[in-house]
Design a protein around this motif. Structure first.
Motif, PDB file in Angstrom:
ATOM      1  N   ALA A   5     -63.610 -34.716 -60.268  1.00  0.00           N
ATOM      2  CA  ALA A   5     -62.779 -35.694 -59.567  1.00  0.00           C
ATOM      3  C   ALA A   5     -63.650 -36.790 -58.966  1.00  0.00           C
ATOM      4  N   TRP A   6     -64.764 -36.398 -58.352  1.00  0.00           N
ATOM      5  CA  TRP A   6     -65.694 -37.390 -57.783  1.00  0.00           C
ATOM      6  C   TRP A   6     -66.145 -38.370 -58.855  1.00  0.00           C
ATOM      7  N   ILE A   7     -66.591 -37.842 -59.977  1.00  0.00           N
ATOM      8  CA  ILE A   7     -67.098 -38.686 -61.062  1.00  0.00           C
ATOM      9  C   ILE A   7     -66.011 -39.618 -61.580  1.00  0.00           C
ATOM     10  N   LEU A   8     -64.815 -39.087 -61.789  1.00  0.00           N
ATOM     11  CA  LEU A   8     -63.717 -39.920 -62.301  1.00  0.00           C
ATOM     12  C   LEU A   8     -63.330 -41.012 -61.310  1.00  0.00           C
ATOM     13  N   VAL A   9     -63.301 -40.689 -60.032  1.00  0.00           N
ATOM     14  CA  VAL A   9     -62.987 -41.706 -59.011  1.00  0.00           C
ATOM     15  C   VAL A   9     -64.076 -42.782 -58.995  1.00  0.00           C
ATOM     16  N   ILE A  10     -65.323 -42.383 -59.105  1.00  0.00           N
ATOM     17  CA  ILE A  10     -66.420 -43.361 -59.139  1.00  0.00           C
ATOM     18  C   ILE A  10     -66.297 -44.254 -60.368  1.00  0.00           C
ATOM     19  N   ILE A  11     -65.937 -43.673 -61.509  1.00  0.00           N
ATOM     20  CA  ILE A  11     -65.734 -44.473 -62.725  1.00  0.00           C
ATOM     21  C   ILE A  11     -64.632 -45.500 -62.510  1.00  0.00           C
ATOM     22  N   VAL A  12     -63.516 -45.078 -61.927  1.00  0.00           N
ATOM     23  CA  VAL A  12     -62.405 -46.005 -61.662  1.00  0.00           C
ATOM     24  C   VAL A  12     -62.857 -47.100 -60.700  1.00  0.00           C
ATOM     25  N   ALA A  13     -63.615 -46.735 -59.675  1.00  0.00           N
ATOM     26  CA  ALA A  13     -64.093 -47.717 -58.699  1.00  0.00           C
ATOM     27  C   ALA A  13     -65.016 -48.740 -59.356  1.00  0.00           C
ATOM     28  N   PHE A 104     -53.414 -50.072 -70.929  1.00  0.00           N
ATOM     29  CA  PHE A 104     -53.054 -48.650 -70.926  1.00  0.00           C
ATOM     30  C   PHE A 104     -54.296 -47.770 -71.092  1.00  0.00           C
ATOM     31  N   VAL A 105     -55.218 -48.196 -71.933  1.00  0.00           N
ATOM     32  CA  VAL A 105     -56.418 -47.405 -72.190  1.00  0.00           C
ATOM     33  C   VAL A 105     -57.515 -47.715 -71.167  1.00  0.00           C
ATOM     34  N   VAL A 106     -57.721 -48.978 -70.896  1.00  0.00           N
ATOM     35  CA  VAL A 106     -58.839 -49.391 -70.056  1.00  0.00           C
ATOM     36  C   VAL A 106     -58.608 -49.072 -68.581  1.00  0.00           C
ATOM     37  N   GLN A 107     -57.396 -49.282 -68.099  1.00  0.00           N
ATOM     38  CA  GLN A 107     -57.131 -49.109 -66.675  1.00  0.00           C
ATOM     39  C   GLN A 107     -56.292 -47.869 -66.360  1.00  0.00           C
ATOM     40  N   LEU A 108     -55.247 -47.653 -67.129  1.00  0.00           N
ATOM     41  CA  LEU A 108     -54.340 -46.545 -66.831  1.00  0.00           C
ATOM     42  C   LEU A 108     -54.987 -45.191 -67.097  1.00  0.00           C
ATOM     43  N   LEU A 109     -55.616 -45.024 -68.243  1.00  0.00           N
ATOM     44  CA  LEU A 109     -56.156 -43.720 -68.619  1.00  0.00           C
ATOM     45  C   LEU A 109     -57.196 -43.192 -67.617  1.00  0.00           C
ATOM     46  N   PRO A 110     -58.206 -43.987 -67.226  1.00  0.00           N
ATOM     47  CA  PRO A 110     -59.157 -43.464 -66.236  1.00  0.00           C
ATOM     48  C   PRO A 110     -58.500 -43.123 -64.894  1.00  0.00           C
ATOM     49  N   ALA A 111     -57.565 -43.965 -64.453  1.00  0.00           N
ATOM     50  CA  ALA A 111     -56.879 -43.694 -63.187  1.00  0.00           C
ATOM     51  C   ALA A 111     -56.013 -42.441 -63.292  1.00  0.00           C
ATOM     52  N   LEU A 112     -55.364 -42.255 -64.426  1.00  0.00           N
ATOM     53  CA  LEU A 112     -54.537 -41.066 -64.631  1.00  0.00           C
ATOM     54  C   LEU A 112     -55.394 -39.798 -64.617  1.00  0.00           C
ATOM     55  N   LEU A 113     -56.523 -39.851 -65.308  1.00  0.00           N
ATOM     56  CA  LEU A 113     -57.416 -38.685 -65.323  1.00  0.00           C
ATOM     57  C   LEU A 113     -57.947 -38.387 -63.918  1.00  0.00           C
TER      58      LEU A 113
END
Length: 120
Positions: A5-13, A104-113
């Motif tokens: 979760a930390w890694i995914l949030v950092i990626i989104v940020a 959908f792929v660039v912004q939605l997918l990382p945020a969804l994950l």
């Protein structure tokens, strides 16, 4: 909160900080290509102002996500991150339907994950 979760949030940020850079400081050619927009439109002053305004929002989302990781803990951290990633998903859905499907792929997918990972 898991390391995933930390890694995914950092990626989104980081992604949102990158989007901010494109929207605020990118050349019109780069902006037009990145956002599937007509180059003549992107060169117009009102379009540049709108892109820069969007850039501030994206940048502040990225900064808030990162600061939340370092200054909050426990339930306040989870609530904040879930709320912000949910907001990003809503905005990405709107953008994907109204602007360009690649959102959908660039912004939605990382945020969804990231959002999903915040529940485990």
């Amino acid at each position: 909160m898991s390391i995933i979760a930390w890694i995914l949030v950092i990626i989104v940020a980081i992604e949102h900080l990158g989007i901010m850079g494109l929207e605020m400081f990118g050349s019109p050619e780069t902006q037009a290509k990145s956002f599937d927009m007509d180059l003549d439109f992107v060169r117009e002053k009102p379009a540049q102002t709108a892109l820069q305004n969007q850039g501030i929002y994206n940048g502040m989302l990225g900064v808030t996500l990162l600061l939340s990781l370092f200054f909050l803990s426990g339930a306040p951290l989870l609530i904040t991150l879930r709320l912000l990633t949910f907001f990003i998903m809503v905005v990405a859905l709107f953008g994907g339907f109204t602007a360009t499907r690649k959102i959908f792929v660039v912004q939605l997918l990382p945020a969804l994950l990231a959002f999903i990972s915040l529940w485990f």
